[in-house]
Design a protein around this motif. Structure first.
Motif, PDB file in Angstrom:
ATOM      1  N   UNK B  32       0.815  -1.218   0.000  1.00 54.25           N
ATOM      2  CA  UNK B  32       0.000   0.000   0.000  1.00 54.25           C
ATOM      3  C   UNK B  32       0.843   1.260   0.000  1.00 54.25           C
ATOM      4  N   UNK B  33       2.020   1.167   0.591  1.00 54.53           N
ATOM      5  CA  UNK B  33       2.941   2.304   0.625  1.00 54.53           C
ATOM      6  C   UNK B  33       4.312   1.733   0.371  1.00 54.53           C
ATOM      7  N   UNK B  34       5.131   2.449  -0.373  1.00 55.75           N
ATOM      8  CA  UNK B  34       6.422   1.876  -0.766  1.00 55.75           C
ATOM      9  C   UNK B  34       7.453   2.951  -1.005  1.00 55.75           C
ATOM     10  N   UNK B  35       8.663   2.656  -0.605  1.00 58.16           N
ATOM     11  CA  UNK B  35       9.770   3.546  -0.935  1.00 58.16           C
ATOM     12  C   UNK B  35      11.049   2.740  -0.980  1.00 58.16           C
ATOM     13  N   UNK B  36      11.984   3.181  -1.791  1.00 59.53           N
ATOM     14  CA  UNK B  36      13.301   2.532  -1.843  1.00 59.53           C
ATOM     15  C   UNK B  36      14.344   3.544  -1.426  1.00 59.53           C
ATOM     16  N   UNK B  37      15.198   3.127  -0.507  1.00 58.19           N
ATOM     17  CA  UNK B  37      16.329   3.973  -0.147  1.00 58.19           C
ATOM     18  C   UNK B  37      17.579   3.273  -0.649  1.00 58.19           C
ATOM     19  N   UNK B  38      18.510   4.048  -1.150  1.00 56.93           N
ATOM     20  CA  UNK B  38      19.699   3.360  -1.665  1.00 56.93           C
ATOM     21  C   UNK B  38      20.987   4.020  -1.207  1.00 56.93           C
ATOM     22  N   UNK B  45      14.238  -1.753   0.728  1.00 60.16           N
ATOM     23  CA  UNK B  45      12.854  -1.558   0.303  1.00 60.16           C
ATOM     24  C   UNK B  45      11.999  -1.427   1.552  1.00 60.16           C
ATOM     25  N   UNK B  46      11.290  -0.313   1.661  1.00 58.08           N
ATOM     26  CA  UNK B  46      10.415  -0.110   2.822  1.00 58.08           C
ATOM     27  C   UNK B  46       8.997  -0.120   2.314  1.00 58.08           C
ATOM     28  N   UNK B  47       8.127  -0.889   2.948  1.00 63.70           N
ATOM     29  CA  UNK B  47       6.750  -0.879   2.485  1.00 63.70           C
ATOM     30  C   UNK B  47       5.784  -1.227   3.608  1.00 63.70           C
ATOM     31  N   UNK B  48       4.532  -0.832   3.374  1.00 64.85           N
ATOM     32  CA  UNK B  48       3.444  -1.201   4.275  1.00 64.85           C
ATOM     33  C   UNK B  48       2.516  -2.083   3.462  1.00 64.85           C
ATOM     34  N   UNK B  49       2.266  -3.285   3.950  1.00 68.78           N
ATOM     35  CA  UNK B  49       1.479  -4.258   3.197  1.00 68.78           C
ATOM     36  C   UNK B  49       0.057  -4.336   3.743  1.00 68.78           C
ATOM     37  N   UNK B  50      -0.836  -4.819   2.870  1.00 73.94           N
ATOM     38  CA  UNK B  50      -2.195  -5.042   3.379  1.00 73.94           C
ATOM     39  C   UNK B  50      -2.208  -6.262   4.301  1.00 73.94           C
ATOM     40  N   UNK B  51      -1.337  -7.225   4.027  1.00 79.45           N
ATOM     41  CA  UNK B  51      -1.248  -8.408   4.896  1.00 79.45           C
ATOM     42  C   UNK B  51       0.172  -8.506   5.437  1.00 79.45           C
ATOM     43  N   UNK B  96      13.070  14.775  15.560  1.00 77.16           N
ATOM     44  CA  UNK B  96      13.803  14.555  14.309  1.00 77.16           C
ATOM     45  C   UNK B  96      13.030  13.623  13.382  1.00 77.16           C
ATOM     46  N   UNK B  97      13.042  13.974  12.105  1.00 87.02           N
ATOM     47  CA  UNK B  97      12.398  13.135  11.100  1.00 87.02           C
ATOM     48  C   UNK B  97      13.487  12.373  10.354  1.00 87.02           C
ATOM     49  N   UNK B  98      13.380  11.041  10.317  1.00 85.96           N
ATOM     50  CA  UNK B  98      14.392  10.244   9.613  1.00 85.96           C
ATOM     51  C   UNK B  98      14.124  10.224   8.109  1.00 85.96           C
ATOM     52  N   UNK B  99      12.871   9.938   7.753  1.00 86.05           N
ATOM     53  CA  UNK B  99      12.490   9.973   6.332  1.00 86.05           C
ATOM     54  C   UNK B  99      10.978  10.049   6.206  1.00 86.05           C
ATOM     55  N   UNK B 100      10.517  10.423   5.042  1.00 85.16           N
ATOM     56  CA  UNK B 100       9.080  10.433   4.737  1.00 85.16           C
ATOM     57  C   UNK B 100       8.882   9.922   3.322  1.00 85.16           C
ATOM     58  N   UNK B 101       7.725   9.393   3.049  1.00 88.52           N
ATOM     59  CA  UNK B 101       7.345   9.092   1.673  1.00 88.52           C
ATOM     60  C   UNK B 101       5.829   9.061   1.594  1.00 88.52           C
ATOM     61  N   UNK B 102       5.332   9.271   0.382  1.00 92.22           N
ATOM     62  CA  UNK B 102       3.889   9.400   0.205  1.00 92.22           C
ATOM     63  C   UNK B 102       3.296   8.093  -0.300  1.00 92.22           C
ATOM     64  N   UNK B 103       1.991   7.977  -0.213  1.00 95.37           N
ATOM     65  CA  UNK B 103       1.331   6.777  -0.723  1.00 95.37           C
ATOM     66  C   UNK B 103      -0.124   7.049  -1.065  1.00 95.37           C
ATOM     67  N   UNK B 104      -0.709   6.103  -1.792  1.00 95.70           N
ATOM     68  CA  UNK B 104      -2.123   6.193  -2.183  1.00 95.70           C
ATOM     69  C   UNK B 104      -2.990   6.135  -0.948  1.00 95.70           C
ATOM     70  N   UNK B 105      -4.059   6.826  -1.008  1.00101.48           N
ATOM     71  CA  UNK B 105      -4.896   6.850   0.178  1.00101.48           C
ATOM     72  C   UNK B 105      -6.260   6.271  -0.120  1.00101.48           C
ATOM     73  N   UNK B 111      -3.746  13.579   1.272  1.00 94.93           N
ATOM     74  CA  UNK B 111      -2.474  13.097   0.744  1.00 94.93           C
ATOM     75  C   UNK B 111      -1.807  12.388   1.913  1.00 94.93           C
ATOM     76  N   UNK B 112      -1.534  11.099   1.780  1.00 92.25           N
ATOM     77  CA  UNK B 112      -0.977  10.368   2.916  1.00 92.25           C
ATOM     78  C   UNK B 112       0.532  10.281   2.855  1.00 92.25           C
ATOM     79  N   UNK B 113       1.134  10.377   4.018  1.00 97.31           N
ATOM     80  CA  UNK B 113       2.587  10.260   4.080  1.00 97.31           C
ATOM     81  C   UNK B 113       3.001   9.400   5.249  1.00 97.31           C
ATOM     82  N   UNK B 114       4.003   8.578   5.020  1.00 96.55           N
ATOM     83  CA  UNK B 114       4.628   7.831   6.099  1.00 96.55           C
ATOM     84  C   UNK B 114       5.710   8.721   6.695  1.00 96.55           C
TER      85      UNK B 114
END
Lengths: 104, 141
Positions: B32-38, B45-51, B96-105, B111-114
């Motif tokens: 549902x939400x995904x970001x790649x840090x390199x 790969x960071x993500x939030x899954x439905x399951x 402190x904020x480590x990182x953020x990324x957006x995703x479909x809502x 507008x959703x953000x992690x």
């Protein structure tokens, strides 16, 4: 035993460094010669102990590994973090070293 | 009110990420939400899954290394300035904020953000006190 850049290197030394850091990791040594100079690359499988969501932590651990290997081996090795279980496990003796140098 | 994010190690090699995506997709997991840090040497790969449990299980069984991190899923108003407002609230509270990324809502108009922050408990309090909405884990199912 390998002779790399004039230094004796035993694969078991790499194993010792990894275990001292607490990483139960598989590794693969690749030795080559580039521009008349020996090179040493070590693939190390990622382990849960090495991993973190924090990238700078993982990079720092990788760097510590490089330094610990340099201290143990006496020469600098390039470390590549690879996927777990990606280094081929063979039946019998594990393949730890690939020596690409064409030595007579 | 945090949501669990899965972080997986991705080797810096052609096909490594495609393989992980295939394993998850094949198991019926929806990211549902995904970001790649390199870094130059590898990726995460960071993500939030439905399951979540299924996703973690699939990845562990195929031999991947992962960690689970609680993060905040903030439902921002989808308009200019709303991100600045949230960042301001966190900065003023010294968080402190480590990182953020957006995703479909699933929420229209948001507008959703992690947000991965240094202090989830304090951040949640600061944001909800200011009327900022947080999404719950159930909304990701």
């Amino acid at each position: 035993m390998l002779i790399i850049k004039g230094v004796n290197v035993f694969p078991s030394q790499i194993e010792t460094v990894l275990l001292n850091k607490g990483y139960q990791a598989n590794y693969l040594i690749t030795v080559d010669r580039v521009n008349n100079s020996d090179t040493l690359d070590i693939d190390v499988e990622m382990t849960p102990e090495m991993f973190s969501d924090n990238l700078s932590v993982v990079s720092a651990r990788e760097k510590e590994l490089v330094n610990a290997l340099k201290a143990m081996l006496g020469i600098y090795a390039r470390v590549h973090l690879v996927s777990p279980k990606s280094i081929t496990r063979s039946e019998g003796k594990a393949v730890r070293v690939i020596d690409k140098r064409k030595l007579i | 009110m945090t949501v669990n994010q899965i972080s997986v190690f991705v080797e810096n090699k052609s096909g490594a990420l495609a393989q992980i995506a295939g394993e998850l997709g094949g198991a019926g997991v929806n990211m549902r939400a995904l970001s790649i840090a390199e870094t130059p040497d590898f990726g995460v790969l960071r993500f939030i899954a439905d399951k979540e449990e299924l996703a973690a299980d699939v990845l562990r069984r195929t031999g991947h290394v992962l960690t689970i991190t609680p993060v905040l899923a903030v439902a921002l108003k989808d308009e200019p300035g709303s991100f600045a407002r949230v960042m301001g609230l966190l900065a003023d509270a010294g968080i402190d904020v480590e990182y953020v990324y957006t995703f479909l809502t699933p929420r229209p108009g948001s507008a959703c953000m992690v947000f991965r922050v240094a202090d989830n408990v304090l951040a949640e309090k600061v944001l909800t006190d200011a009327g900022v909405e947080l999404a719950t884990a159930e909304e990701f199912d």
